[in-house]
Design a protein around this motif. Sequence first.
Motif, short mmCIF file in Angstrom:
data_model
loop_
_atom_site.label_atom_id
_atom_site.label_comp_id
_atom_site.label_asym_id
_atom_site.label_seq_id
_atom_site.Cartn_x
_atom_site.Cartn_y
_atom_site.Cartn_z
N PRO A 59 -41.13 56.77 22.17
CA PRO A 59 -42.10 57.03 23.24
C PRO A 59 -41.47 57.83 24.39
O PRO A 59 -40.34 57.58 24.79
N GLY A 60 -42.22 58.80 24.87
CA GLY A 60 -41.73 59.63 25.96
C GLY A 60 -40.92 60.83 25.52
O GLY A 60 -40.54 61.65 26.35
N LYS A 61 -40.64 60.94 24.23
CA LYS A 61 -39.86 62.06 23.69
C LYS A 61 -40.78 62.99 22.90
O LYS A 61 -41.73 62.56 22.25
N THR A 62 -40.45 64.28 22.96
CA THR A 62 -41.13 65.27 22.14
C THR A 62 -40.17 65.71 21.04
O THR A 62 -39.08 66.21 21.33
N VAL A 63 -40.58 65.49 19.80
CA VAL A 63 -39.73 65.76 18.64
C VAL A 63 -40.38 66.82 17.77
O VAL A 63 -41.56 66.72 17.41
N GLY A 64 -39.61 67.85 17.43
CA GLY A 64 -40.06 68.86 16.50
C GLY A 64 -39.43 68.66 15.14
O GLY A 64 -38.27 68.23 15.04
N VAL A 65 -40.18 68.96 14.10
CA VAL A 65 -39.65 68.93 12.74
C VAL A 65 -39.80 70.33 12.17
O VAL A 65 -40.92 70.80 11.94
N ALA A 66 -38.68 71.01 11.97
CA ALA A 66 -38.69 72.38 11.46
C ALA A 66 -38.63 72.35 9.94
O ALA A 66 -37.63 71.91 9.36
N GLY A 67 -39.70 72.79 9.31
CA GLY A 67 -39.78 72.77 7.86
C GLY A 67 -40.42 71.50 7.37
O GLY A 67 -39.86 70.42 7.53
N VAL A 68 -41.61 71.61 6.80
CA VAL A 68 -42.34 70.41 6.37
C VAL A 68 -42.39 70.41 4.85
O VAL A 68 -43.38 70.81 4.22
N GLY A 69 -41.26 69.96 4.25
CA GLY A 69 -41.16 69.85 2.81
C GLY A 69 -40.73 68.45 2.43
O GLY A 69 -41.18 67.47 3.02
N GLY A 70 -39.83 68.35 1.43
CA GLY A 70 -39.41 67.04 0.95
C GLY A 70 -38.78 66.17 2.02
O GLY A 70 -39.04 64.97 2.10
N LEU A 71 -37.93 66.76 2.86
CA LEU A 71 -37.35 66.04 3.99
C LEU A 71 -38.31 66.01 5.17
O LEU A 71 -38.54 64.96 5.79
N GLY A 72 -38.88 67.17 5.50
CA GLY A 72 -39.66 67.30 6.71
C GLY A 72 -40.91 66.43 6.75
O GLY A 72 -41.28 65.92 7.81
N HIS A 73 -41.58 66.26 5.61
CA HIS A 73 -42.81 65.46 5.65
C HIS A 73 -42.50 64.01 5.98
O HIS A 73 -43.27 63.34 6.67
N LEU A 74 -41.32 63.52 5.55
CA LEU A 74 -40.92 62.16 5.93
C LEU A 74 -40.49 62.10 7.39
O LEU A 74 -40.76 61.12 8.09
N ALA A 75 -39.85 63.17 7.88
CA ALA A 75 -39.46 63.20 9.29
C ALA A 75 -40.68 63.13 10.19
O ALA A 75 -40.67 62.45 11.22
#
Length: 352
Positions: free
Chosen positions: A179-195
């Motif tokens: 909470p209170g953090k902004t998180v980006g996930v670069a690349g939405v594949g096998g790893l990224g979709h879980l991130a």
Amino acid sequence: MTTQVRAVGAKSEKAPLESIEITRRDVLPEDVRIAIEYSGICHSDIHTVRGDWGDMPYPVVPGHEIIGRVIEVGEKVSKYSVGDLVGVGVIVKSCGECANCLAGDEHFCQGPTGPLLTYAEADPYTPGASTHGGYSREIVTTEKFVYSIPENLDKAAAAPLLCAGITVYSPLKHWGAGPGKTVGVAGVGGLGHLAVKFSHALGAHTVALTTSPEKVEMCKSLGADEVLITSDKDAMKASAEKFDLIISTLPGDHDMNPYLNLLAQDGSYVVVGAVGNMEQSFSLSKLMSRHRSIAGSQIGSTRETQEMLDFCGENNIVADIELINADYINEAYDRVVAGDVQFRFVIDAETI
């Protein structure tokens, strides 16, 4: 005494995977024998089998995303009983004596050989043999590197958590996603979709970073609060200095500068997907002017892995998978290389 077990492996770097027999050791006092039900396909499996990372001790039986049931335990095993649903991940042994192991960071083992990988390494229990992974019907593993799998999870879809899951969960926790953090996930594949799923469940404002406008709705269905199209220069400029953390699952050498611009003061760009050298230059001034960091992370400790699995049980998080029979593994490899899977293949081990 040993046991012969059916498996699928490659006999050389250019050979297709095929049905073979392997030997599993007898159960030692601290061992658990597991009847494998599902085994995920990781891109690391493909790199290893095809010799991309150097000479390998063929035949190689890959697989380090393993789900199954305990069928035998050694006399000193205390955590598991016959019938328990369990998993095995990327490593199956560490020295247990170095500073990192004593601190609970077995994946950073500083022993003579480092952490023992689940497959394609010299097997200390069987001189002259190699470790074999989860593309098989059974595995025997030291209790310490076996994990409890929540029974409420879809078993097949839980398999990729043992590598892909912990690979992104560990840095999210380490760098304080919440909470209170902004998180980006670069690349939405096998790893990224879980991130994306983890970041959302941890309570962070989660932004999927993708080059593909057609992925917007899919990213939102995974839990992304926003989707930023990285090829849109105006959108990237408008998002400058807004991110506390970016988890990069991008699979190879890439230009980090556009992502560094997105980081707020003290923000971190954490690489988990790239393998090999990063050749493209980046601006030191972008780091220095905002106290930013570039970091890396890989898998996690036994403690983190069990924590991640329990978190998945509490939040009903599993991978999005395509379940396949063993006779489809070679085609699945080609599709992984082509990026044609949403998002992970998992093998039904009963078909081996």
